[in-house]
Design an enzyme around this catalytic site. Structure first.
Site, PDB file in Angstrom:
ATOM      1  N   THR A  59       0.834  -1.201   0.000  1.00 18.48           N
ATOM      2  CA  THR A  59       0.000   0.000   0.000  1.00 18.48           C
ATOM      3  C   THR A  59       0.870   1.253   0.000  1.00 18.48           C
ATOM      4  O   THR A  59       0.590   2.215  -0.728  1.00 18.48           O
ATOM      5  CB  THR A  59      -0.944   0.007   1.217  1.00 18.48           C
ATOM      6  OG1 THR A  59      -1.699  -1.202   1.210  1.00 18.48           O
ATOM      7  CG2 THR A  59      -1.898   1.184   1.170  1.00 18.48           C
ATOM      8  N   CYS A  60       1.930   1.254   0.778  1.00 21.79           N
ATOM      9  CA  CYS A  60       2.829   2.415   0.821  1.00 21.79           C
ATOM     10  C   CYS A  60       3.502   2.608  -0.538  1.00 21.79           C
ATOM     11  O   CYS A  60       3.581   3.727  -1.048  1.00 21.79           O
ATOM     12  CB  CYS A  60       3.887   2.237   1.903  1.00 21.79           C
ATOM     13  SG  CYS A  60       3.217   2.068   3.576  1.00 21.79           S
ATOM     14  N   ALA A  61       3.977   1.521  -1.112  1.00 19.88           N
ATOM     15  CA  ALA A  61       4.617   1.590  -2.428  1.00 19.88           C
ATOM     16  C   ALA A  61       3.644   2.129  -3.467  1.00 19.88           C
ATOM     17  O   ALA A  61       4.013   2.964  -4.300  1.00 19.88           O
ATOM     18  CB  ALA A  61       5.130   0.208  -2.825  1.00 19.88           C
ATOM     19  N   SER A  63       1.147   4.162  -2.981  1.00 19.58           N
ATOM     20  CA  SER A  63       0.921   5.601  -2.786  1.00 19.58           C
ATOM     21  C   SER A  63       2.055   6.412  -3.405  1.00 19.58           C
ATOM     22  O   SER A  63       1.818   7.466  -3.993  1.00 19.58           O
ATOM     23  CB  SER A  63       0.730   5.943  -1.302  1.00 19.58           C
ATOM     24  OG  SER A  63       1.938   5.896  -0.588  1.00 19.58           O
TER      25      SER A  63
END
Length: 168
Positions: A59-61, A63
């Site tokens: 999820t961070c990647a 974003s």
């Protein structure tokens, strides 16, 4: 203190995001080349602070990828991706992904960014990483939009953040 969840389990942060209309708290973070970056360097530009726990999660990647794509279309705007990841990991990720429209910054040295923005996890398995959030600033460093994502595994509302930039 704000309450968010991780897979439905409650987690607390140490504070709350800055309020819309307030001046953004100053910060000093570490760039991938280990030099320092502070908020004053970005005065005169619109700033998106894409804040997240770790670029090594899906999820961070995503974003970072999403804001990288969107940033290329925005004038006078910089996207700062902030986590406690080591600058080496941040550089590796952007290099492997071919991302060059975002600036990766690390809060690994002293955690002051997480403290001043109220986004450090106070408890749970992610403490003291940063809670997934977006803060948008105008050219003068005033907060024009904030979002602390309620469920850490979900993505932020890109559309709302980008609309705040366009309408600023």
């Amino acid at each position: 203190m704000a309450i968010v969840t991780l897979k439905g389990n409650k987690l607390n942060t140490i504070g709350s995001l800055p309020t819309v209309g307030s001046s953004a708290p100053s910060f000093t973070l570490t760039k991938n080349d280990l030099s320092s970056a502070d908020l004053a360097q970005y005065k005169g530009k619109k700033v998106v602070l894409n804040i997240f726990p770790s670029v090594d999660t899906g999820t961070c990647a995503q974003s970072v990828r999403q804001f990288n794509t969107e940033a290329s279309e925005l004038k006078n705007t910089v996207v700062l991706c902030v986590s406690k990841d080591l600058p080496f990991a941040q550089a590796r990720f952007c290099g492997a992904e071919g991302l060059n429209n975002v600036e990766m910054l690390s809060d690994f040295k002293d955690g002051n960014f997480g403290t001043h923005y109220g986004v450090s996890f106070a408890d749970g398995p992610l403490a003291p990483l940063l809670s997934r959030s977006v803060v948008v600033l105008d050219e003068e460093g005033k907060v024009i939009y904030t979002e602390q994502v309620a469920e850490t595994t979900e993505e932020p509302n890109y559309k709302a953040a980008l609309e705040a930039l366009v309408n600023a």
